[in-house]
Write an enzyme that holds these catalytic residues in place. Sequence first.
Site, PDB file in Angstrom:
ATOM      1  N   LEU A 147       0.803  -1.213   0.000  1.00  0.00           N
ATOM      2  CA  LEU A 147       0.000   0.000   0.000  1.00  0.00           C
ATOM      3  C   LEU A 147       0.841   1.272   0.000  1.00  0.00           C
ATOM      4  O   LEU A 147       1.874   1.349   0.647  1.00  0.00           O
ATOM      5  CB  LEU A 147      -0.925   0.007   1.222  1.00  0.00           C
ATOM      6  CG  LEU A 147      -1.868  -1.193   1.368  1.00  0.00           C
ATOM      7  CD1 LEU A 147      -2.768  -1.015   2.578  1.00  0.00           C
ATOM      8  CD2 LEU A 147      -2.699  -1.414   0.112  1.00  0.00           C
TER       9      LEU A 147
ATOM     10  N   GLY B 119      -1.697   6.444  -2.595  1.00  0.00           N
ATOM     11  CA  GLY B 119      -2.826   6.313  -3.510  1.00  0.00           C
ATOM     12  C   GLY B 119      -3.893   5.393  -2.950  1.00  0.00           C
ATOM     13  O   GLY B 119      -5.096   5.696  -3.015  1.00  0.00           O
ATOM     14  N   HIS B 120      -3.473   4.255  -2.390  1.00  0.00           N
ATOM     15  CA  HIS B 120      -4.429   3.357  -1.743  1.00  0.00           C
ATOM     16  C   HIS B 120      -5.101   4.046  -0.552  1.00  0.00           C
ATOM     17  O   HIS B 120      -6.306   3.899  -0.325  1.00  0.00           O
ATOM     18  CB  HIS B 120      -3.719   2.092  -1.237  1.00  0.00           C
ATOM     19  CG  HIS B 120      -3.174   1.217  -2.310  1.00  0.00           C
ATOM     20  ND1 HIS B 120      -1.821   1.051  -2.528  1.00  0.00           N
ATOM     21  CD2 HIS B 120      -3.793   0.433  -3.230  1.00  0.00           C
ATOM     22  CE1 HIS B 120      -1.626   0.212  -3.521  1.00  0.00           C
ATOM     23  NE2 HIS B 120      -2.808  -0.180  -3.971  1.00  0.00           N
TER      24      HIS B 120
ATOM     25  N   GLN C 185      -5.170 -13.019 -12.357  1.00  0.00           N
ATOM     26  CA  GLN C 185      -5.096 -11.849 -13.228  1.00  0.00           C
ATOM     27  C   GLN C 185      -3.679 -11.556 -13.697  1.00  0.00           C
ATOM     28  O   GLN C 185      -3.438 -10.548 -14.362  1.00  0.00           O
ATOM     29  CB  GLN C 185      -5.689 -10.620 -12.540  1.00  0.00           C
ATOM     30  CG  GLN C 185      -4.893 -10.048 -11.385  1.00  0.00           C
ATOM     31  CD  GLN C 185      -5.664  -8.955 -10.658  1.00  0.00           C
ATOM     32  OE1 GLN C 185      -6.688  -9.202 -10.037  1.00  0.00           O
ATOM     33  NE2 GLN C 185      -5.157  -7.728 -10.750  1.00  0.00           N
TER      34      GLN C 185
ATOM     35  N   LYS D  62      -5.867   5.550 -11.782  1.00  0.00           N
ATOM     36  CA  LYS D  62      -4.648   5.117 -12.477  1.00  0.00           C
ATOM     37  C   LYS D  62      -4.891   3.863 -13.303  1.00  0.00           C
ATOM     38  O   LYS D  62      -4.373   3.724 -14.408  1.00  0.00           O
ATOM     39  CB  LYS D  62      -3.503   4.876 -11.491  1.00  0.00           C
ATOM     40  CG  LYS D  62      -2.157   4.640 -12.212  1.00  0.00           C
ATOM     41  CD  LYS D  62      -1.041   4.354 -11.243  1.00  0.00           C
ATOM     42  CE  LYS D  62      -1.068   2.914 -10.789  1.00  0.00           C
ATOM     43  NZ  LYS D  62      -0.712   1.972 -11.882  1.00  0.00           N
ATOM     44  N   ASP D  63      -5.708   2.944 -12.764  1.00  0.00           N
ATOM     45  CA  ASP D  63      -6.047   1.730 -13.507  1.00  0.00           C
ATOM     46  C   ASP D  63      -7.346   1.982 -14.277  1.00  0.00           C
ATOM     47  O   ASP D  63      -8.387   1.373 -14.016  1.00  0.00           O
ATOM     48  CB  ASP D  63      -6.189   0.551 -12.543  1.00  0.00           C
ATOM     49  CG  ASP D  63      -4.869   0.219 -11.864  1.00  0.00           C
ATOM     50  OD1 ASP D  63      -3.900  -0.075 -12.572  1.00  0.00           O
ATOM     51  OD2 ASP D  63      -4.819   0.276 -10.626  1.00  0.00           O
TER      52      ASP D  63
ATOM     53  N   MET E 211       1.819   6.998  -8.426  1.00  0.00           N
ATOM     54  CA  MET E 211       2.127   6.021  -7.390  1.00  0.00           C
ATOM     55  C   MET E 211       1.618   4.645  -7.794  1.00  0.00           C
ATOM     56  O   MET E 211       0.506   4.502  -8.292  1.00  0.00           O
ATOM     57  CB  MET E 211       1.515   6.448  -6.051  1.00  0.00           C
ATOM     58  CG  MET E 211       2.183   7.644  -5.446  1.00  0.00           C
ATOM     59  SD  MET E 211       1.610   7.967  -3.754  1.00  0.00           S
ATOM     60  CE  MET E 211       2.621   9.380  -3.346  1.00  0.00           C
TER      61      MET E 211
END
EC number: 6.3.2.1
Length: 282
Positions: A33, A36-37, A61, A149-150, A184
Amino acid sequence: MKLIRTLAEWNPLWLNHLQNKQQIGLVPTMGALHEGHLDLVRASKRQADLTVVSIFVNPTQFNNPEDFAKYPSTLDADLEKLDREGVDYVFVPEVSEMYPRPTELKFDFGDLERVLEGKFRPGHFNGVGVVVSKLFHIIKPQVAFFGQKDLQQVAIVRRLVSDLSIDLKLEIVPTRREPNGLAMSSRNARLNPEEKEKALILYRSLIHAKSRLEQGDSWNDIQQAVAQVFREEPSAELEYFELVDPETFQVYSEFDKTQKTSICVASYLGDIRLIDNLVIVF
């Protein structure tokens, strides 16, 4: 803060919170972590009565076994951070809990998973779809928090929630960056200081492209210029640099300021794969 490892532990707790009409916020993570988390956690703390953070490095994944093996694990440090943030529960299941037998379920997200990340990481979004579905059904949150970000993963999860009529709200939290602009990422922990400096090629390329788009330059010219910058950096290997609709991930060949648009980039820096994106019009 309470650590939960199994569905059997969580169910009576969930039932109690349901009876008390408490809203549950879920922050799904794979650990390692960073701030960002923690932005996701803080958003959940503001909006929900209870915050559950899941930490699970999902093997299904990863299309690259070496990437899975090298994914950073910092559970003790993660738990300390979450405790300081006032998280209520941390769900840390074993692989055997999430996958008591190998799953044969397959998701197909259509064109959304055949471009960019889907193209370069075949099977990745099926694994994301399966594990996110499991987490939603196990934790049963009313709201779930994901990071911008994702971006393509966000689009996948939106499709999942919509198509399966899952009754929850998705909240998307802006990308947290280092002071120099580097997005991040848990994978940044594998970069040495020199590599972190070189990794700025992603963010700088996004900023450069946005500026040129706003000046009216053609997208093709911008793409070619960015590709040349990456060719001149021996440690970086560009996979894609594309202009897309951030919801459908339709790839645009030209910029239209009346359309929702984001620029997405993926590149290897040595053997470490990094992604980033920048919203142009939303």
